[in-house]
Scaffold this motif. Structure first.
Motif, PDB file in Angstrom:
ATOM      1  N   SER A  59     -21.566   1.482 -13.931  1.00 39.12           N
ATOM      2  CA  SER A  59     -20.903   2.056 -12.752  1.00 39.12           C
ATOM      3  C   SER A  59     -19.576   1.354 -12.480  1.00 39.12           C
ATOM      4  O   SER A  59     -18.611   1.974 -12.023  1.00 39.12           O
ATOM      5  CB  SER A  59     -21.815   1.959 -11.528  1.00 39.12           C
ATOM      6  OG  SER A  59     -21.966   0.616 -11.103  1.00 39.12           O
ATOM      7  N   GLU A 106     -32.537   0.688 -23.114  1.00 40.09           N
ATOM      8  CA  GLU A 106     -32.983   0.624 -21.722  1.00 40.09           C
ATOM      9  C   GLU A 106     -34.139  -0.352 -21.521  1.00 40.09           C
ATOM     10  O   GLU A 106     -34.648  -0.509 -20.416  1.00 40.09           O
ATOM     11  CB  GLU A 106     -33.406   2.014 -21.230  1.00 40.09           C
ATOM     12  CG  GLU A 106     -32.259   3.021 -21.124  1.00 40.09           C
ATOM     13  CD  GLU A 106     -31.906   3.638 -22.469  1.00 40.09           C
ATOM     14  OE1 GLU A 106     -32.692   3.467 -23.442  1.00 40.09           O
ATOM     15  OE2 GLU A 106     -30.837   4.252 -22.561  1.00 40.09           O
ATOM     16  N   TYR A 137     -32.568  -2.045 -17.055  1.00 43.43           N
ATOM     17  CA  TYR A 137     -32.148  -0.891 -16.253  1.00 43.43           C
ATOM     18  C   TYR A 137     -31.079  -1.289 -15.237  1.00 43.43           C
ATOM     19  O   TYR A 137     -30.055  -0.610 -15.101  1.00 43.43           O
ATOM     20  CB  TYR A 137     -33.361  -0.296 -15.543  1.00 43.43           C
ATOM     21  CG  TYR A 137     -33.004   0.771 -14.525  1.00 43.43           C
ATOM     22  CD1 TYR A 137     -32.621   2.053 -14.929  1.00 43.43           C
ATOM     23  CD2 TYR A 137     -33.034   0.482 -13.156  1.00 43.43           C
ATOM     24  CE1 TYR A 137     -32.280   3.026 -13.992  1.00 43.43           C
ATOM     25  CE2 TYR A 137     -32.709   1.449 -12.217  1.00 43.43           C
ATOM     26  CZ  TYR A 137     -32.327   2.709 -12.642  1.00 43.43           C
ATOM     27  OH  TYR A 137     -31.981   3.665 -11.708  1.00 43.43           O
ATOM     28  N   ARG A 138     -31.303  -2.386 -14.531  1.00 46.64           N
ATOM     29  CA  ARG A 138     -30.352  -2.820 -13.501  1.00 46.64           C
ATOM     30  C   ARG A 138     -29.018  -3.215 -14.110  1.00 46.64           C
ATOM     31  O   ARG A 138     -27.949  -2.866 -13.582  1.00 46.64           O
ATOM     32  CB  ARG A 138     -30.935  -4.001 -12.717  1.00 46.64           C
ATOM     33  CG  ARG A 138     -32.138  -3.647 -11.866  1.00 46.64           C
ATOM     34  CD  ARG A 138     -31.788  -2.617 -10.813  1.00 46.64           C
ATOM     35  NE  ARG A 138     -32.971  -2.175 -10.074  1.00 46.64           N
ATOM     36  CZ  ARG A 138     -32.963  -1.153  -9.228  1.00 46.64           C
ATOM     37  NH1 ARG A 138     -31.848  -0.463  -9.021  1.00 46.64           N
ATOM     38  NH2 ARG A 138     -34.074  -0.799  -8.599  1.00 46.64           N
ATOM     39  N   LYS A 153     -27.199   0.013 -15.406  1.00 44.98           N
ATOM     40  CA  LYS A 153     -26.763   0.892 -14.323  1.00 44.98           C
ATOM     41  C   LYS A 153     -25.567   0.308 -13.580  1.00 44.98           C
ATOM     42  O   LYS A 153     -24.557   0.991 -13.376  1.00 44.98           O
ATOM     43  CB  LYS A 153     -27.916   1.126 -13.349  1.00 44.98           C
ATOM     44  CG  LYS A 153     -27.536   2.038 -12.181  1.00 44.98           C
ATOM     45  CD  LYS A 153     -28.700   2.227 -11.208  1.00 44.98           C
ATOM     46  CE  LYS A 153     -28.272   3.106 -10.020  1.00 44.98           C
ATOM     47  NZ  LYS A 153     -29.386   3.272  -9.049  1.00 44.98           N
TER      48      LYS A 153
END
Length: 351
Positions: free
Chosen positions: A72, A11, A64-65, A68
């Protein structure tokens, strides 16, 4: 042994901080997490510090971006679905501004190897590395802010189409079958389809995803177009993409050293990659990164202590042992830019 630089988690958080003392358990865990090398504190290399081009905050936010948003998309069929990801542009825009701002304050710095980071998925780390490399090249090249941000976004999202692939095939440790290879090649088309109609994402970003595996002589994919049909941004990303792939540890092979990767890239100069771009790339990367152990033609060994921006292939070496392998008692450094009769015969980095 104590760490000289922090090791980051998947992360982007600090997994093992600088100055932490290593033990057998830590070393084995790092190996299991795919960490191939670390920087170590010792008296012989005191004062040699590899700079961080990105702040911890920027790196954590970018990791993180990427994780994520990409994760998804892995749970959705974005190719058949009519529902897009209209937030992608707004999500990545602020972090790209942070990356550009960080790198703008290090424009004269030479690109080191990617920061040491454990990862469970190559695509996340690779996307950030390629973005950092490409953005710094764009800064050196002289793009204005708007163009630079488009280039940076194209680099960050160039592999987004891989979220639509069979992940078992993508992570296969062995050689791919022809059918599997054809499946992986689809990521360029998938990336284009995901990005081309998204608001807040310029169309050129979609073309970066579409064209980053095209080559000047028409030998690339998906369309096999030649030099004049490939967007300039995609040509930059192709170089950074290939370089990072070669210098990153993978489950099926060890990483190549920077100078080895550069030699391979240059075999494609003018046929696979733009020669002028490769020249700027060569002068921007640290062929022999700070702290790397090298063997000299004199028989002496040492570590890279300073970089020579004008002559990247000829750094300043802090000598550690004489030709017989006996450690020097005093501090000795040799500038290879001034000692042209001395060459680096070999280099290594491992954990």
């Amino acid at each position: 042994m104590k760490l000289a630089k922090s090791v980051y988690s998947e992360e982007g958080l600090i997994l093992l901080g600088a100055h932490v003392e290593l033990n057998d358990s830590y070393i084995q865990r790092l190996k299991d997490m795919g960490v191939g090398f670390v920087y170590i504190e010792d008296q012989e290399t005191e004062g040699i510090e590899a700079p961080n081009l990105l702040s911890d905050q920027t790196r954590q936010e970018a990791n993180y971006r990427i994780r994520k948003e990409f994760k998804s998309l892995m749970g959705k069929d974005m190719i058949k679905s009519r529902v897009g990801s209209s937030h992608l542009g707004k999500t990545f825009s602020p972090v790209l501004d942070q990356i550009i701002d960080d790198l703008s304050s290090h424009q004269e710095a030479m690109v080191m190897l990617g920061d040491i980071q454990a990862t469970d998925d190559y695509i996340f780390r690779h996307s950030l590395n390629v973005c950092v490399y490409t953005t710094l090249f764009g800064l050196r090249y002289g793009y204005e802010r708007e163009e630079l941000k488009q280039l940076s976004m194209g680099a960050m999202l160039h592999d987004i189409g891989k979220t639509q692939l069979n992940q078992k095939v993508l992570k296969k440790p062995g050689k791919l079958t022809e059918e599997e290879y054809q499946h992986v090649k689809l990521h360029t088309e998938y990336g284009f389809r995901i990005l081309k109609d998204e608001p807040n994402i310029p169309l050129v970003v979609a073309h970066c995803a579409f064209q980053h595996h095209e080559r000047l002589n028409g030998s690339g994919y998906p369309r096999g177009i030649g030099e004049t049909g490939i967007h300039e941004f995609a040509k930059w990303i192709a170089i950074a993409d290939s370089y990072d792939a070669m210098t990153t540890h993978r489950v099926y092979r060890n990483a190549r050293m920077p100078h080895e990767a550069l030699e391979i890239l240059y075999t494609g100069a003018g046929t696979l990659y733009d020669q002028a771009m490769l020249c700027l790339f060569r002068d921007t990367i640290a062929v022999y990164p700070l702290g790397m152990t090298v063997q000299l033609s004199t028989g002496e060994s040492g570590v890279v202590a300073k970089l020579n921006p004008i002559y990247p292939q000829r750094p300043v070496i802090r000598l550690l042992t004489d030709p017989d392998g006996v450690p020097y008692a005093d501090l000795r450094e040799k500038d290879l830019a001034e000692s042209l009769n001395i060459t680096i015969l070999g280099a290594k980095f491992d954990i």
